[in-house]
Write a protein that holds these residues in place. Sequence first.
Motif, mmCIF file in Angstrom:
data_model
loop_
_atom_site.group_PDB
_atom_site.id
_atom_site.type_symbol
_atom_site.label_atom_id
_atom_site.label_comp_id
_atom_site.label_asym_id
_atom_site.label_seq_id
_atom_site.Cartn_x
_atom_site.Cartn_y
_atom_site.Cartn_z
ATOM 1 N N ALA A 387 -8.857 32.491 0.834
ATOM 2 C CA ALA A 387 -7.900 33.541 0.494
ATOM 3 C C ALA A 387 -6.469 33.090 0.761
ATOM 4 C CB ALA A 387 -8.189 34.798 1.317
ATOM 5 N N GLU A 388 -5.587 33.327 -0.209
ATOM 6 C CA GLU A 388 -4.161 33.355 0.092
ATOM 7 C C GLU A 388 -3.918 34.767 0.604
ATOM 8 O OE1 GLU A 388 0.037 32.126 -2.030
ATOM 9 O OE2 GLU A 388 -1.338 33.391 -3.162
ATOM 10 N N ALA A 389 -3.862 34.905 1.918
ATOM 11 C CA ALA A 389 -4.033 36.213 2.551
ATOM 12 C C ALA A 389 -2.738 37.024 2.615
ATOM 13 C CB ALA A 389 -4.623 36.036 3.950
ATOM 14 N N TRP A 390 -2.071 37.117 1.480
ATOM 15 C CA TRP A 390 -0.889 37.976 1.363
ATOM 16 C C TRP A 390 -0.699 38.329 -0.106
ATOM 17 C CZ3 TRP A 390 -0.508 32.941 3.375
ATOM 18 C CH2 TRP A 390 0.006 31.963 2.520
ATOM 19 N N ASP A 391 0.227 39.245 -0.398
ATOM 20 C CA ASP A 391 0.560 39.561 -1.784
ATOM 21 C C ASP A 391 2.039 39.877 -1.892
ATOM 22 O OD1 ASP A 391 0.960 42.291 -1.129
ATOM 23 O OD2 ASP A 391 -1.057 42.861 -1.730
ATOM 24 N N ALA A 392 2.499 40.100 -3.119
ATOM 25 C CA ALA A 392 3.924 40.337 -3.361
ATOM 26 C C ALA A 392 4.353 41.740 -2.964
ATOM 27 C CB ALA A 392 4.255 40.086 -4.838
ATOM 28 N N GLY A 393 3.368 42.590 -2.615
ATOM 29 C CA GLY A 393 3.692 43.947 -2.189
ATOM 30 C C GLY A 393 3.941 44.066 -0.697
ATOM 31 N N GLY A 394 3.927 42.939 0.013
ATOM 32 C CA GLY A 394 4.242 42.943 1.436
ATOM 33 C C GLY A 394 3.043 42.974 2.364
ATOM 34 N N LEU A 395 1.838 42.948 1.822
ATOM 35 C CA LEU A 395 0.636 42.959 2.660
ATOM 36 C C LEU A 395 0.352 41.531 3.123
ATOM 37 C CD1 LEU A 395 -1.637 44.668 3.847
ATOM 38 C CD2 LEU A 395 -2.915 44.345 1.723
ATOM 39 N N TYR A 396 0.468 41.276 4.427
ATOM 40 C CA TYR A 396 0.293 39.936 4.997
ATOM 41 C C TYR A 396 -0.869 39.993 5.975
ATOM 42 C CZ TYR A 396 1.594 35.346 6.865
ATOM 43 O OH TYR A 396 1.595 34.021 7.230
ATOM 44 N N GLN A 397 -1.960 39.271 5.650
ATOM 45 C CA GLN A 397 -3.198 39.411 6.399
ATOM 46 C C GLN A 397 -3.710 38.097 6.989
ATOM 47 O OE1 GLN A 397 -5.355 41.458 3.100
ATOM 48 N NE2 GLN A 397 -5.747 43.062 4.604
ATOM 49 N N VAL A 398 -2.835 37.123 7.203
ATOM 50 C CA VAL A 398 -3.290 35.888 7.839
ATOM 51 C C VAL A 398 -3.801 36.216 9.236
ATOM 52 C CG1 VAL A 398 -2.581 33.640 8.734
ATOM 53 C CG2 VAL A 398 -1.753 34.418 6.505
ATOM 54 N N GLY A 399 -5.060 35.907 9.481
ATOM 55 C CA GLY A 399 -5.705 36.231 10.749
ATOM 56 C C GLY A 399 -6.431 37.549 10.748
ATOM 57 N N SER A 400 -6.197 38.369 9.724
ATOM 58 C CA SER A 400 -6.855 39.683 9.683
ATOM 59 C C SER A 400 -7.456 39.981 8.312
ATOM 60 C CB SER A 400 -5.847 40.786 10.046
ATOM 61 O OG SER A 400 -4.770 40.831 9.117
ATOM 62 N N PHE A 401 -7.564 38.956 7.463
ATOM 63 C CA PHE A 401 -8.156 39.172 6.150
ATOM 64 C C PHE A 401 -9.624 39.555 6.323
ATOM 65 C CE2 PHE A 401 -10.015 37.856 2.083
ATOM 66 C CZ PHE A 401 -9.094 38.395 1.191
ATOM 67 N N PRO A 402 -10.106 40.584 5.602
ATOM 68 C CA PRO A 402 -11.512 40.989 5.760
ATOM 69 C C PRO A 402 -12.444 39.833 5.385
ATOM 70 C CG PRO A 402 -10.258 42.658 4.564
ATOM 71 C CD PRO A 402 -9.387 41.446 4.654
ATOM 72 N N ALA A 403 -13.110 39.233 6.367
ATOM 73 C CA ALA A 403 -13.764 37.941 6.149
ATOM 74 C C ALA A 403 -15.264 38.036 5.937
ATOM 75 C CB ALA A 403 -13.483 37.021 7.329
ATOM 76 N N TYR A 404 -15.923 38.999 6.554
ATOM 77 C CA TYR A 404 -17.381 39.128 6.449
ATOM 78 C C TYR A 404 -18.089 37.813 6.797
ATOM 79 C CZ TYR A 404 -15.946 43.323 3.922
ATOM 80 O OH TYR A 404 -15.347 44.510 3.565
ATOM 81 N N GLY A 405 -17.469 37.042 7.695
ATOM 82 C CA GLY A 405 -18.076 35.798 8.123
ATOM 83 C C GLY A 405 -18.017 34.674 7.106
ATOM 84 N N ARG A 406 -17.304 34.866 5.999
ATOM 85 C CA ARG A 406 -17.357 33.903 4.889
ATOM 86 C C ARG A 406 -16.000 33.360 4.444
ATOM 87 N NH1 ARG A 406 -18.985 31.460 1.573
ATOM 88 N NH2 ARG A 406 -19.775 32.426 -0.305
ATOM 89 N N TRP A 407 -14.961 34.151 4.574
ATOM 90 C CA TRP A 407 -13.695 33.782 3.957
ATOM 91 C C TRP A 407 -12.864 32.873 4.851
ATOM 92 C CZ3 TRP A 407 -11.631 35.177 -0.853
ATOM 93 C CH2 TRP A 407 -12.408 36.063 -1.611
ATOM 94 N N ALA A 408 -12.345 31.798 4.275
ATOM 95 C CA ALA A 408 -11.297 31.001 4.908
ATOM 96 C C ALA A 408 -9.943 31.503 4.416
ATOM 97 C CB ALA A 408 -11.482 29.526 4.577
ATOM 98 N N GLU A 409 -8.879 31.044 5.062
ATOM 99 C CA GLU A 409 -7.533 31.505 4.702
ATOM 100 C C GLU A 409 -6.551 30.344 4.621
ATOM 101 O OE1 GLU A 409 -7.916 35.603 7.415
ATOM 102 O OE2 GLU A 409 -6.185 34.281 7.632
ATOM 103 N N TRP A 410 -5.695 30.365 3.610
ATOM 104 C CA TRP A 410 -4.500 29.535 3.664
ATOM 105 C C TRP A 410 -3.695 30.034 4.866
ATOM 106 C CZ3 TRP A 410 -1.051 28.034 -1.048
ATOM 107 C CH2 TRP A 410 -1.707 27.051 -1.816
ATOM 108 N N ASN A 411 -3.505 29.148 5.843
ATOM 109 C CA ASN A 411 -2.879 29.581 7.089
ATOM 110 C C ASN A 411 -1.366 29.388 7.022
ATOM 111 O OD1 ASN A 411 -2.113 30.183 9.688
ATOM 112 N ND2 ASN A 411 -3.747 29.002 10.660
#
Length: 705
Positions: A387-411
């Motif tokens: 996941a690129e864990a943010w969007d252009a609407g201001g939602l920034y979720q690095v470290g808190s992206f809903p992962a379900y044990g599966r998702w990695a994140e661009w840190n």
Amino acid sequence: MERIDIHPTHAYESFKLRLGRPQPFGATIVPGGVNFSIFSSHATSCSLVLFKKHAKAPLAEIPFPDEFRIGNVYCMVVFDLDYENLEYGYRMDGPNNFQQGHWFDPSKILLDPYAKIIGGRDVWGVIPDWEDIYHHRGRIAFDDFDWGNDRPLEIPPEDQIIYEMHVRSFTRHESSGIKETHRGTFAGIRDKIPYLKELGVNAVELMPVYEFDEFENSRPNPQTGETLYNYWGYSTVGFFAPKAGYAATGKFGMQVDELKNLVKELHKHGIEVILDVVFNHTAEGNERGPTISFRGIDNKTYYMMTPEGYYFNFSGCGNTINCNNPIVRNIVLDCLRYWAAEYHIDGFRFDLASILGRDPWGYPLANPPLLESLAFDPILAKCKLIAEAWDAGGLYQVGSFPAYGRWAEWNGKYRDGIRKFLKGDGTVGQIAQCLQGSPDLYAWAGRAPATSINFITAHDGFTLMDLVSYNHKHNEANGENNNDGSNDNDSWNCGWEGETDDVAINALRRRQIKNAIAMLMVSQGVPMLLMGDEVGRTQNGNNNTYCHDNELSWLDWHLQTKNPDILEFVKHCIAFRRSHPVLRNPNHFRNQDYVGSGYADITWHGTKAWNADWSEGNRVIAFMLCGKHAKGGTVEDNYIYVAMNMHWQTQWFELPSLPQSLQWHIFANTGAIFSSSHLPGTEPMLDDQSGLLVGDRSVVILVGK
């Protein structure tokens, strides 16, 4: 067994028809004909529009009889079609009411969202016929590709080394040395597999390869007059179809086979393929954009709409896909399953992935159904999900992206932390977290170090050479008065803005590049390298080259001979990482000795051994990894010691003592005047085992063996 009746029951003009199957959606070859199936919950009628390939006028328009509609799906078999020489689309009628969100217009011919091949942009950069009534043309796919025994590689995430590239930019430059017809194509990447192997990466992350329109928002370059394109392709036309303009054989309609050949050949050489996918918006843009597909098929279902009928714009690109609508969720799932099953893709990086967790009104969901579905989907079970864990609407979720044990994140926090430390800002506490795979972000939730996709540079922003050469962005060539692109770059020009002949500044820049690479490759997590950083590629300070199909974006292969020391250093650091499992742990450090080696798995040091200085403003830190704790103690490795001096003065580092009979050997010293790194296994022994001088703004890596 059910008998499939393939006999026609209806006729329209010279065409023989019968009721089709609603699943699968799209155009599917069946005995004797082609099954066409398309969904719309609000359309009142639908017609299938057939063209001969490249013809401007339709060959025929066949209305779906009322009895050929099952629920909200129009489905019909058309018999005896010469489908290899056909293109198809749809006309739909229904309400046209802006405030209600309905945009039906029977004058428009609509692209099938499930089209597996799309014509109309067969050769990159060829100006289209703007009078064409149907620009993006669905084609009927016949798949006879021979995969042999190929399958996705399933490399453990912690063992990945990712190389992010743009398909066209990688080989478009004449210096690539490949034949002209292959430059800038999937075939071109295939020609360069030996380079990727020699570099040592084992995964390529391809920027969008779905069909998009490079002429979207095209305009003249204000400085040169050349055409500015939608070059990066983050504006999807068709989610199931590879871009014909990226294939040397695209003009022959063979882009599917060319991409599959690339995947197969990369797999043969141990390299995974990750696709950058864009499920946050489409090329239809805002209220003034074109009607291509979704807008004319079922606008209100596919997009997030305000109560007044406008598009929510959390993507920054005009519209936002309504991903958590069950219909839209299914098309995303179908798409990814298709790429995983039919193209053997190893993983997906989701652009602006936080959008995928928003409800139809834009609010973040606690348990987004799409993200959960992707995490637990049986077909995608072995695919990497990033996941690129943010969007252009201001939602920034690095470290808190809903992962379900599966998702990695661009840190993005790793990027920012390393950049600040590199130029002498930030804190050693922050850098310590980055080097450990960001346990402050992920360990508390039971997420592994490989959750963190570690990167210092990516396509969006400065290259590594520009990061150490510019204090400010220089995007004037984009024609937006330098207002586009990020202003927060945490860059440092080392004393001069841009290119210079100053020997000392250039030496410092090269050292800083090597410092960055060294930190990246000794960090727990998954390192990602940007195409060309290994040879010092520059964009002349432009940190947003989204519109440039020219040397600002292309990889100049002459840089291998201009910056051989950088390339050699990167190769050595990648080989070093791959040689040492202690750098690739599947679990976070415990900061304790749990195997009885006499050393904790990781220990922290400063200029004094065993005595790290955690004070704010300190620019010096070192750590040691105990090789007996590698991979949680399941394998044995050497001891690794890394000293980082981002101070402007040379520092003496006292070395921690090793177990008896082991000695410190030097793998890399970015401050060395001559060779700054060695091939793993050839490291010379350190003369003084008690300590060493670490030059100003330098990194030293030692091996205890």
